[in-house]
Design a protein around this motif. Structure first.
Motif, PDB file in Angstrom:
ATOM      1  N   ALA A  85      35.205  50.200  35.184  1.00 37.27           N
ATOM      2  CA  ALA A  85      35.491  50.900  36.482  1.00 37.27           C
ATOM      3  C   ALA A  85      36.643  51.308  36.607  1.00 37.27           C
ATOM      4  O   ALA A  85      36.869  52.799  36.805  1.00 37.27           O
ATOM      5  CB  ALA A  85      35.162  50.043  37.796  1.00 37.27           C
ATOM      6  N   TYR A  86      37.758  50.768  36.024  1.00 40.51           N
ATOM      7  CA  TYR A  86      38.987  51.320  35.910  1.00 40.51           C
ATOM      8  C   TYR A  86      39.193  52.443  35.192  1.00 40.51           C
ATOM      9  O   TYR A  86      39.917  53.749  35.539  1.00 40.51           O
ATOM     10  CB  TYR A  86      40.066  50.306  35.676  1.00 40.51           C
ATOM     11  CG  TYR A  86      41.674  50.658  35.785  1.00 40.51           C
ATOM     12  CD1 TYR A  86      42.201  50.700  37.050  1.00 40.51           C
ATOM     13  CD2 TYR A  86      42.241  51.327  34.669  1.00 40.51           C
ATOM     14  CE1 TYR A  86      43.626  50.883  37.325  1.00 40.51           C
ATOM     15  CE2 TYR A  86      43.708  51.529  35.097  1.00 40.51           C
ATOM     16  CZ  TYR A  86      44.086  51.621  36.190  1.00 40.51           C
ATOM     17  OH  TYR A  86      45.566  51.901  36.343  1.00 40.51           O
ATOM     18  N   LEU A  87      38.633  52.448  34.077  1.00 40.24           N
ATOM     19  CA  LEU A  87      38.563  53.781  33.123  1.00 40.24           C
ATOM     20  C   LEU A  87      38.102  54.957  33.900  1.00 40.24           C
ATOM     21  O   LEU A  87      38.313  56.081  33.433  1.00 40.24           O
ATOM     22  CB  LEU A  87      37.696  53.506  31.972  1.00 40.24           C
ATOM     23  CG  LEU A  87      38.391  52.414  30.912  1.00 40.24           C
ATOM     24  CD1 LEU A  87      37.371  52.201  29.787  1.00 40.24           C
ATOM     25  CD2 LEU A  87      39.616  52.769  30.565  1.00 40.24           C
ATOM     26  N   LYS A  88      37.015  54.860  34.657  1.00 39.63           N
ATOM     27  CA  LYS A  88      36.443  55.932  35.514  1.00 39.63           C
ATOM     28  C   LYS A  88      37.359  56.198  36.792  1.00 39.63           C
ATOM     29  O   LYS A  88      36.666  57.246  37.542  1.00 39.63           O
ATOM     30  CB  LYS A  88      34.837  55.717  35.753  1.00 39.63           C
ATOM     31  CG  LYS A  88      34.173  55.847  34.531  1.00 39.63           C
ATOM     32  CD  LYS A  88      32.781  55.682  34.832  1.00 39.63           C
ATOM     33  CE  LYS A  88      31.659  56.163  33.557  1.00 39.63           C
ATOM     34  NZ  LYS A  88      31.708  57.423  33.447  1.00 39.63           N
ATOM     35  N   GLY A  89      38.355  55.526  37.016  1.00 46.30           N
ATOM     36  CA  GLY A  89      38.951  55.872  38.105  1.00 46.30           C
ATOM     37  C   GLY A  89      38.734  55.050  39.412  1.00 46.30           C
ATOM     38  O   GLY A  89      39.111  55.421  40.518  1.00 46.30           O
ATOM     39  N   TYR A  90      37.817  53.813  39.335  1.00 47.49           N
ATOM     40  CA  TYR A  90      37.597  53.133  40.518  1.00 47.49           C
ATOM     41  C   TYR A  90      38.448  51.780  40.643  1.00 47.49           C
ATOM     42  O   TYR A  90      38.547  51.356  39.530  1.00 47.49           O
ATOM     43  CB  TYR A  90      36.037  52.835  40.445  1.00 47.49           C
ATOM     44  CG  TYR A  90      35.135  53.874  40.305  1.00 47.49           C
ATOM     45  CD1 TYR A  90      34.701  54.296  41.865  1.00 47.49           C
ATOM     46  CD2 TYR A  90      34.600  54.407  39.398  1.00 47.49           C
ATOM     47  CE1 TYR A  90      33.811  55.511  41.997  1.00 47.49           C
ATOM     48  CE2 TYR A  90      33.448  55.537  39.611  1.00 47.49           C
ATOM     49  CZ  TYR A  90      33.319  55.735  40.692  1.00 47.49           C
ATOM     50  OH  TYR A  90      32.357  56.981  41.122  1.00 47.49           O
ATOM     51  N   LYS A  91      38.393  51.265  41.594  1.00 44.16           N
ATOM     52  CA  LYS A  91      38.997  49.919  41.887  1.00 44.16           C
ATOM     53  C   LYS A  91      37.728  49.121  42.435  1.00 44.16           C
ATOM     54  O   LYS A  91      36.650  49.734  42.776  1.00 44.16           O
ATOM     55  CB  LYS A  91      40.086  50.032  42.943  1.00 44.16           C
ATOM     56  CG  LYS A  91      41.271  50.926  42.720  1.00 44.16           C
ATOM     57  CD  LYS A  91      42.014  50.433  41.650  1.00 44.16           C
ATOM     58  CE  LYS A  91      43.482  51.043  41.538  1.00 44.16           C
ATOM     59  NZ  LYS A  91      43.259  52.500  41.412  1.00 44.16           N
ATOM     60  N   VAL A  92      37.755  47.774  42.013  1.00 43.23           N
ATOM     61  CA  VAL A  92      36.772  47.018  42.513  1.00 43.23           C
ATOM     62  C   VAL A  92      37.173  45.793  43.555  1.00 43.23           C
ATOM     63  O   VAL A  92      38.339  45.279  43.323  1.00 43.23           O
ATOM     64  CB  VAL A  92      36.322  46.135  41.134  1.00 43.23           C
ATOM     65  CG1 VAL A  92      35.106  45.330  41.547  1.00 43.23           C
ATOM     66  CG2 VAL A  92      35.953  47.182  40.088  1.00 43.23           C
ATOM     67  N   LEU A  93      36.191  45.826  44.490  1.00 41.11           N
ATOM     68  CA  LEU A  93      36.347  44.823  45.483  1.00 41.11           C
ATOM     69  C   LEU A  93      35.571  43.532  45.207  1.00 41.11           C
ATOM     70  O   LEU A  93      34.141  43.759  44.945  1.00 41.11           O
ATOM     71  CB  LEU A  93      36.018  44.984  46.908  1.00 41.11           C
ATOM     72  CG  LEU A  93      37.171  46.049  47.813  1.00 41.11           C
ATOM     73  CD1 LEU A  93      36.581  46.414  48.878  1.00 41.11           C
ATOM     74  CD2 LEU A  93      38.516  44.985  47.959  1.00 41.11           C
ATOM     75  N   LEU A  94      36.042  42.366  44.891  1.00 44.01           N
ATOM     76  CA  LEU A  94      35.034  41.182  44.281  1.00 44.01           C
ATOM     77  C   LEU A  94      34.691  40.201  45.337  1.00 44.01           C
ATOM     78  O   LEU A  94      35.654  39.752  46.203  1.00 44.01           O
ATOM     79  CB  LEU A  94      35.829  40.564  43.054  1.00 44.01           C
ATOM     80  CG  LEU A  94      35.111  39.336  42.679  1.00 44.01           C
ATOM     81  CD1 LEU A  94      33.753  39.548  41.961  1.00 44.01           C
ATOM     82  CD2 LEU A  94      36.179  38.632  41.570  1.00 44.01           C
ATOM     83  N   CYS A  95      33.476  40.047  45.630  1.00 41.24           N
ATOM     84  CA  CYS A  95      33.210  39.214  46.536  1.00 41.24           C
ATOM     85  C   CYS A  95      32.373  37.881  46.119  1.00 41.24           C
ATOM     86  O   CYS A  95      31.396  38.357  45.127  1.00 41.24           O
ATOM     87  CB  CYS A  95      32.096  39.897  47.621  1.00 41.24           C
ATOM     88  SG  CYS A  95      32.849  41.325  48.262  1.00 41.24           S
ATOM     89  N   ASN A  96      32.350  36.713  46.347  1.00 45.81           N
ATOM     90  CA  ASN A  96      31.759  35.691  45.951  1.00 45.81           C
ATOM     91  C   ASN A  96      30.828  35.092  46.923  1.00 45.81           C
ATOM     92  O   ASN A  96      31.090  34.796  48.082  1.00 45.81           O
ATOM     93  CB  ASN A  96      32.751  34.419  45.705  1.00 45.81           C
ATOM     94  CG  ASN A  96      33.154  34.670  44.445  1.00 45.81           C
ATOM     95  OD1 ASN A  96      32.677  34.279  43.376  1.00 45.81           O
ATOM     96  ND2 ASN A  96      34.629  34.686  44.562  1.00 45.81           N
ATOM     97  N   SER A  97      29.468  35.162  46.809  1.00 47.15           N
ATOM     98  CA  SER A  97      28.724  34.932  47.907  1.00 47.15           C
ATOM     99  C   SER A  97      28.178  33.392  47.954  1.00 47.15           C
ATOM    100  O   SER A  97      27.871  32.874  49.135  1.00 47.15           O
ATOM    101  CB  SER A  97      27.152  35.569  47.670  1.00 47.15           C
ATOM    102  OG  SER A  97      26.587  34.865  46.655  1.00 47.15           O
ATOM    103  N   GLN A  98      28.476  32.533  47.072  1.00 49.25           N
ATOM    104  CA  GLN A  98      28.241  31.243  46.873  1.00 49.25           C
ATOM    105  C   GLN A  98      26.900  30.863  47.365  1.00 49.25           C
ATOM    106  O   GLN A  98      26.402  29.781  47.567  1.00 49.25           O
ATOM    107  CB  GLN A  98      29.127  30.416  47.722  1.00 49.25           C
ATOM    108  CG  GLN A  98      30.672  30.679  47.584  1.00 49.25           C
ATOM    109  CD  GLN A  98      31.134  29.922  46.244  1.00 49.25           C
ATOM    110  OE1 GLN A  98      30.450  29.104  45.478  1.00 49.25           O
ATOM    111  NE2 GLN A  98      32.184  30.834  45.686  1.00 49.25           N
TER     112      GLN A  98
END
Length: 325
Positions: A85-98
């Protein structure tokens, strides 16, 4: 607080030029670009990302929802997704659903409010219609939730076949298969289908043990395997649906006084990095985790750009022979 007008004044350019530099649009000379960035540094100017995303109608942020980032497969997958994602210019929001539907729904709403460009779903506790109603680009892992929603998986049936045939070829005559809860509508259930077909084809005695709905409750694995080996001391083969379960199988065989692989042969699934940390090293089915991450970002970014994508992407698996089978 410095504004874009202050930056333009300090750099000696127009506000439009500053905006074009920040958004990387149009031709800007390196001299002008350097002046603008230098002015931003001197003034401590921080662009308003929300305002910029509203202007561009694109946030350059992707949402990733997984059941548990503590699970080695999903931690390695998240790492690869963030990398590509970073290589394509994106940042990532990570969510744990449990695996909590309330929590998963809350995260989806949060991602929607933050105007993410798309969502990668590795957790599937909600009803299918809730995914269909997202109205955002989406790609899922190991679950097909609609004819028009792209999904990525590996060849789960082939993985199950390779594991079972390996155990049988090594002389196993009573094999236990430890799998996730089959009530969950996941493509990973095809591993169990392949197991059933192979043991039936060869006339091999077998057991299928399902974990609870929370398939990531690692404390449960220890208890489950201890009960299995106590009640069925004649078991000589175990096909685990993850490397973590395979690791617990090695531990519980040792506790039961059984040698691996002499008395019990074990095959895991995924080939996470930790599969090589055990003694003996774990024989397993390798899923292409790096390629999973690359494909997820590619499929999602194509949707964001309005390009056509393949609905189904199935990647090959590989038997990795090590010390346990």
């Amino acid at each position: 607080m410095a504004t874009i007008h202050d930056v333009a004044l300090r750099a000696g350019v127009s506000v439009t030029t500053v905006s074009r530099v920040m958004n990387n649009r149009g031709y800007i000379s390196e001299t002008t670009r350097s002046k603008v960035f230098a002015a931003m540094d001197e003034l401590g100017y921080q662009p308003n990302e929300i305002a910029r995303s509203l202007l561009r109608k694109q946030s350059n942020i992707l949402g990733l929802i997984v059941p548990s980032v503590s699970h080695p497969f999903f931690s390695e997958l998240a790492d690869r997704i963030e990398y590509y994602a970073y290589l394509k210019g994106y940042k990532v929001l990570l969510c744990n659903s449990q695996l909590d539907p309330v929590k998963e729904r809350d995260y989806i709403e949060m991602l929607r409010r933050n105007r993410v460009d798309g969502i990668i779903m590795g957790s599937h506790t909600l009803e299918v219609d809730e995914y269909r109603n997202l109205r955002s680009p989406i790609v899922t892992f190991d679950r097909q939730i609609g004819e028009d929603i792209p999904y990525i998986s590996s060849d789960n049936y082939e993985g199950g076949r390779l594991a079972t045939e390996r155990l049988i070829s090594q002389g196993c005559r009573k094999i236990a298969h430890i799998c996730g809860n089959l009530q969950l509508d996941l493509l990973a259930n095809r591993r169990t289908d392949a197991f059933r077909d192979a043991v039936k084809r060869h006339g091999v005695e077998h057991l299928i043990i399902q974990t609870d709905m929370n398939v990531f409750d690692q404390a449960r694995y220890e208890q489950l395997l201890r009960e299995l080996l106590t009640a069925n001391p004649e078991i000589d083969g175990i096909f685990a649906t993850s490397d973590i379960i395979g690791a617990f199988a090695i531990k519980e065989c040792e506790f039961a006084g059984k040698r691996v692989p002499e008395d019990v042969k074990i095959i895991g699934y995924d080939d996470v990095n930790a599969a090589r940390w055990f003694t003996p090293e774990l024989t397993t089915i390798r899923q292409p985790i790096d390629e999973f991450g690359r494909m997820a970002v590619e499929v999602l970014s194509k949707q964001v750009e309005g390009e056509p994508v393949e609905i189904a992407t199935s990647l090959p698996v590989e038997l990795i022979v090590r010390g346990t089978a």
